[in-house]
Scaffold this motif. Structure first.
Motif, PDB file in Angstrom:
ATOM      1  N   THR A   1       0.829  -1.393   0.046  1.00  0.00           N
ATOM      2  CA  THR A   1      -0.049   0.058   0.009  1.00  0.00           C
ATOM      3  C   THR A   1       0.909   1.246  -0.020  1.00  0.00           C
ATOM      4  N   GLY A   2       2.032   1.255   0.795  1.00  0.00           N
ATOM      5  CA  GLY A   2       2.746   2.504   0.988  1.00  0.00           C
ATOM      6  C   GLY A   2       3.562   2.657  -0.599  1.00  0.00           C
ATOM      7  N   LEU A   3       3.753   1.578  -1.222  1.00  0.00           N
ATOM      8  CA  LEU A   3       4.552   1.862  -2.407  1.00  0.00           C
ATOM      9  C   LEU A   3       3.440   2.420  -3.388  1.00  0.00           C
ATOM     10  N   PHE A   4       2.362   1.752  -3.476  1.00  0.00           N
ATOM     11  CA  PHE A   4       1.233   2.235  -4.403  1.00  0.00           C
ATOM     12  C   PHE A   4       0.765   3.801  -4.180  1.00  0.00           C
ATOM     13  N   VAL A   5       0.498   4.029  -3.061  1.00  0.00           N
ATOM     14  CA  VAL A   5       0.257   5.462  -2.591  1.00  0.00           C
ATOM     15  C   VAL A   5       1.468   6.406  -2.959  1.00  0.00           C
ATOM     16  N   ALA A   6       2.416   6.165  -2.627  1.00  0.00           N
ATOM     17  CA  ALA A   6       3.792   7.031  -2.986  1.00  0.00           C
ATOM     18  C   ALA A   6       3.948   7.273  -4.190  1.00  0.00           C
ATOM     19  N   ALA A   7       3.651   6.327  -5.203  1.00  0.00           N
ATOM     20  CA  ALA A   7       3.652   6.468  -6.612  1.00  0.00           C
ATOM     21  C   ALA A   7       2.628   7.529  -7.116  1.00  0.00           C
ATOM     22  N   MET A   8       1.365   7.220  -6.668  1.00  0.00           N
ATOM     23  CA  MET A   8       0.141   8.156  -7.121  1.00  0.00           C
ATOM     24  C   MET A   8       0.431   9.761  -6.556  1.00  0.00           C
ATOM     25  N   ALA A   9       0.863   9.641  -5.406  1.00  0.00           N
ATOM     26  CA  ALA A   9       1.175  10.925  -4.645  1.00  0.00           C
ATOM     27  C   ALA A   9       2.102  11.795  -5.326  1.00  0.00           C
ATOM     28  N   GLY A  10       3.074  11.007  -5.853  1.00  0.00           N
ATOM     29  CA  GLY A  10       4.137  11.589  -6.667  1.00  0.00           C
ATOM     30  C   GLY A  10       3.968  12.284  -7.769  1.00  0.00           C
ATOM     31  N   PHE A  11       3.168  11.375  -8.522  1.00  0.00           N
ATOM     32  CA  PHE A  11       2.823  11.857 -10.035  1.00  0.00           C
ATOM     33  C   PHE A  11       1.489  12.268 -10.539  1.00  0.00           C
ATOM     34  N   ILE A  12       0.307  12.198  -9.744  1.00  0.00           N
ATOM     35  CA  ILE A  12      -0.912  12.643  -9.929  1.00  0.00           C
ATOM     36  C   ILE A  12      -1.491  13.558  -9.619  1.00  0.00           C
ATOM     37  N   PRO A  13      -1.982  14.907 -10.081  1.00  0.00           N
ATOM     38  CA  PRO A  13      -2.380  15.742  -9.336  1.00  0.00           C
ATOM     39  C   PRO A  13      -3.445  15.846  -8.663  1.00  0.00           C
ATOM     40  N   LEU A  14      -3.841  16.764  -7.619  1.00  0.00           N
ATOM     41  CA  LEU A  14      -4.575  16.789  -6.574  1.00  0.00           C
ATOM     42  C   LEU A  14      -6.157  16.798  -7.126  1.00  0.00           C
ATOM     43  N   SER A  15      -6.496  17.527  -8.279  1.00  0.00           N
ATOM     44  CA  SER A  15      -7.590  17.623  -8.803  1.00  0.00           C
ATOM     45  C   SER A  15      -8.227  16.348  -9.204  1.00  0.00           C
ATOM     46  N   ILE A  16      -7.526  15.624  -9.794  1.00  0.00           N
ATOM     47  CA  ILE A  16      -7.758  14.342 -10.565  1.00  0.00           C
ATOM     48  C   ILE A  16      -7.951  13.142  -9.267  1.00  0.00           C
ATOM     49  N   LEU A  17      -6.977  13.029  -8.419  1.00  0.00           N
ATOM     50  CA  LEU A  17      -7.198  12.436  -7.242  1.00  0.00           C
ATOM     51  C   LEU A  17      -8.454  12.428  -6.554  1.00  0.00           C
ATOM     52  N   ALA A  18      -8.747  13.809  -6.209  1.00  0.00           N
ATOM     53  CA  ALA A  18      -9.878  13.991  -5.213  1.00  0.00           C
ATOM     54  C   ALA A  18     -11.171  13.423  -5.670  1.00  0.00           C
ATOM     55  N   GLU A  19     -11.364  13.796  -7.281  1.00  0.00           N
ATOM     56  CA  GLU A  19     -12.689  13.157  -7.916  1.00  0.00           C
ATOM     57  C   GLU A  19     -12.835  11.684  -7.951  1.00  0.00           C
ATOM     58  N   MET A  20     -11.504  11.099  -8.256  1.00  0.00           N
ATOM     59  CA  MET A  20     -11.585   9.645  -8.273  1.00  0.00           C
ATOM     60  C   MET A  20     -12.001   8.846  -6.675  1.00  0.00           C
ATOM     61  N   THR A  21     -11.659   9.457  -5.780  1.00  0.00           N
ATOM     62  CA  THR A  21     -11.777   9.314  -4.339  1.00  0.00           C
ATOM     63  C   THR A  21     -13.246   9.238  -4.097  1.00  0.00           C
ATOM     64  N   SER A  22     -13.909  10.341  -4.488  1.00  0.00           N
ATOM     65  CA  SER A  22     -15.375  10.539  -4.250  1.00  0.00           C
ATOM     66  C   SER A  22     -16.115   9.749  -4.760  1.00  0.00           C
ATOM     67  N   ILE A  23     -16.219   9.295  -6.155  1.00  0.00           N
ATOM     68  CA  ILE A  23     -16.846   8.430  -6.572  1.00  0.00           C
ATOM     69  C   ILE A  23     -16.797   6.951  -5.957  1.00  0.00           C
ATOM     70  N   GLY A  24     -15.580   6.602  -5.691  1.00  0.00           N
ATOM     71  CA  GLY A  24     -15.221   5.235  -5.085  1.00  0.00           C
ATOM     72  C   GLY A  24     -15.969   5.422  -3.706  1.00  0.00           C
TER      73      GLY A  24
END
Length: 547
Positions: free
Chosen positions: A407-430
């Motif tokens: 989980t730590g490796l997966f989260v670090a990869a996304m946090a490092g390379f994907i912008p906040l605006s995309i991540l926030a909306e992806m989490t809401s729908i999930g």
């Protein structure tokens, strides 16, 4: 095959799983569970998403967005509380779906929860990084060799997604930032991974301290900010109250009610509620830890409902203070509350809020990264993913250590390379999708297991679950169409994994095959001795061991 896909897992089997050696340690009480819920909720919504939603979607009507999102959460929380008291094992909505809707639906929701917690953790890590970078100048003033800011190449994700033109957004759509990756977001993720591998007791105690600190800061924001609004700013920044309107509902990219941004995204109070709904994810993380609660039937419902009530009230008050201090079009998206006090000239409060935000966001990240391996543990126990890896409990720390590191490796990869605006909306729908499943599962469980022991019963069934389903679906349709496409792609990948591995290795599939080989099939088409078999099944004791 269809019978296997929709085969439910008996409550007796779920409860038996808790009796083995490969289970989690029961050490959490109602205060710690409430603190875990508050820890997951307070932080992201106040310190990050208020800026994104108020600036891009709602204006001061953000206060009503929190009311709407909180109302939807109340319905879902009551359903979660009923299930958590009935089935106090790890897995949350996944486990509830397995007991009611069958294996295929359980896999879908389990796979969705992985998206929810992983992407949510990456979103929060981004917010932590933004506030940490606001805090760096303090250290530079005291210790000159510490840089005043991080090198430009390590400040944020390499791209940003802009809904509207403004600061750092010369045009809408994808914009290059000049960075390679977000260094501080990656580092905090790795540090918390080490803490989580160490153990739940240490993690919960660490979290309780952080929750106390951030609640003090939040109350100071409400008190001091509220005083400034009443005595200095007045209510001028609240006019117009809803510059984007009170609606903002779309259906796969086609706006039904309300305004639309240049990129096609819905705007308005409903659209804002859909974005900030992610901030309420915390209360359902309480149910993930049911297996670690000392008295889950009593303490988990208390933790769920208490944390939700506390945080909803605080959210509404902070939203009012923020939009009262700063015009919504000028709100800083990355660190809105810190920037509000910076504009007010209160430097000491600016840095105090930055410190509190870092503490608060750390606790949110801790709880989210604590929750995902528990979902993987449940999947591993059921054979839907390799149990030797995801179900492996550390002999000393009693934590699912391998899946925690993954989980730590997966989260670090996304946090490092994907912008906040995309991540926030992806989490809401999930999150919203998970809530729809849980509300629906309560309706199914009341019909299929009416006499099951329910230490806590959701009131006004079927009204409450139906209202929960409708409000969550309404908010899901208030999200941009791209979020639906990402969710569908994620679920399709999950279905490939399920049919390639999970269906063949499922514990329930092996159990059913064993029952059929030993006792045959009942006239109703179920294995003889199946706990869910109808009265027409031949009587007889069942050897449930898989040989």
């Amino acid at each position: 095959m269809a019978n296997q896909l929709f085969r439910t897992k008996p409550l007796s089997m779920l409860l038996d799983e808790m009796k083995g050696e490969n289970r989690l340690r029961r050490i959490l009480g109602p205060v710690q569970l409430t603190a875990l819920g508050v820890g997951a909720i307070i932080g992201t919504g106040i310190f990050i998403l208020t800026g994104v939603a108020a600036h891009d979607r709602t204006g001061p009507a953000l206060m009503l967005s929190f009311v709407l999102a909180g109302l939807a959460c109340v319905f879902a929380a009551l359903c979660y509380a009923e299930f958590a008291s009935m089935v106090p094992v790890a897995g949350s909505a996944y486990t509830y779906a397995y007991a009611t809707l069958g294996e295929l639906f359980a896999w879908i929701i389990g796979w969705d929860l992985i998206l929810e917690y992983a992407v949510g953790s990456a979103t929060v890590a981004h917010g932590w990084s933004a506030h940490f970078q606001e805090f760096i100048p303090i250290f530079h003033e005291g210790i000159s060799w510490i840089p005043a800011q991080l090198p430009e190449h390590f400040r944020t994700a390499p791209i940003n997604y802009c809904v509207s033109v403004g600061a750092k957004c010369p045009h809408t759509g994808f914009v290059a930032t000049g960075s390679y990756f977000d260094l501080s977001a990656v580092l905090i993720t790795f540090i918390l991974t080490v803490v989580l591998v160490k153990g739940i007791k240490e993690s919960a105690s660490f979290n309780a301290v952080m929750v106390g600190v951030k609640l003090v800061i939040v109350l100071m924001v409400i008190g001091i900010g509220g005083y400034l609004v009443l005595t200095v700013y007045g209510t001028s920044n609240w006019h117009p109250f809803a510059p984007f309107g009170y609606t903002g509902v779309s259906f796969f990219g086609h706006t039904i009610f309300g305004q639309t941004a240049k990129g096609g995204e819905p705007l308005g109070m409903f659209a804002g509620a859909a974005i900030i709904f992610f901030a309420y994810i915390g209360f359902d993380s309480v149910s993930v830890h049911s297996e670690e609660a000392r008295a889950p039937a009593r303490d988990v419902p208390i933790g769920i409902i208490a944390s939700l009530i506390i945080c909803t009230i605080l959210y509404i008050l902070v939203a009012g203070v923020l939009t009262g201090m700063v015009p919504s079009k000028d709100i800083n998206i990355d660190a809105p509350v810190v920037d509000a006090f910076k504009r007010a000239g209160m430097v000491w409060m600016q840095y105090l809020v930055a410190a509190g935000a870092m503490t608060g966001i750390t606790s949110v990240l801790l709880v989210m990264m604590l929750s995902q391996p528990r979902v993987m543990l449940a999947l591993g126990r059921d054979g839907l993913v390799p149990n030797s890896f995801f179900g492996d409990i550390h002999p000393k720390f009693r934590t699912p250590w391998k899946s925690t590191i993954l989980t730590g490796l997966f989260v670090a990869a996304m946090a490092g390379f994907i912008p906040l605006s995309i991540l926030a909306e992806m989490t809401s729908i999930g999150t919203l999708f998970a809530f729809v499943i849980v509300c629906g599962a309560v309706l199914v469980m009341r019909r299929t297991n009416p006499n099951a022991n329910r230490p806590f019963r959701a009131p006004f069934v079927p009204l409450v679950p139906i209202l929960g389903i409708l409000t969550c679906l309404l908010l899901m349709f208030s999200l941009p169409a791209e979020n639906w496409y990402r969710l569908i792609i994620w679920l399709l990948v999950g279905l490939v994994i399920y049919f390639a591995y999970g269906r063949r290795h499922s514990v329930m599939a092996k159990h059913t095959a064993h029952e059929i080989a030993t006792h045959g099939i009942s006239p109703a088409g179920q294995a003889v001795g199946d706990p869910d078999a109808p009265p027409s099944s031949p009587a007889g004791d069942v050897d449930s061991r898989i040989k």
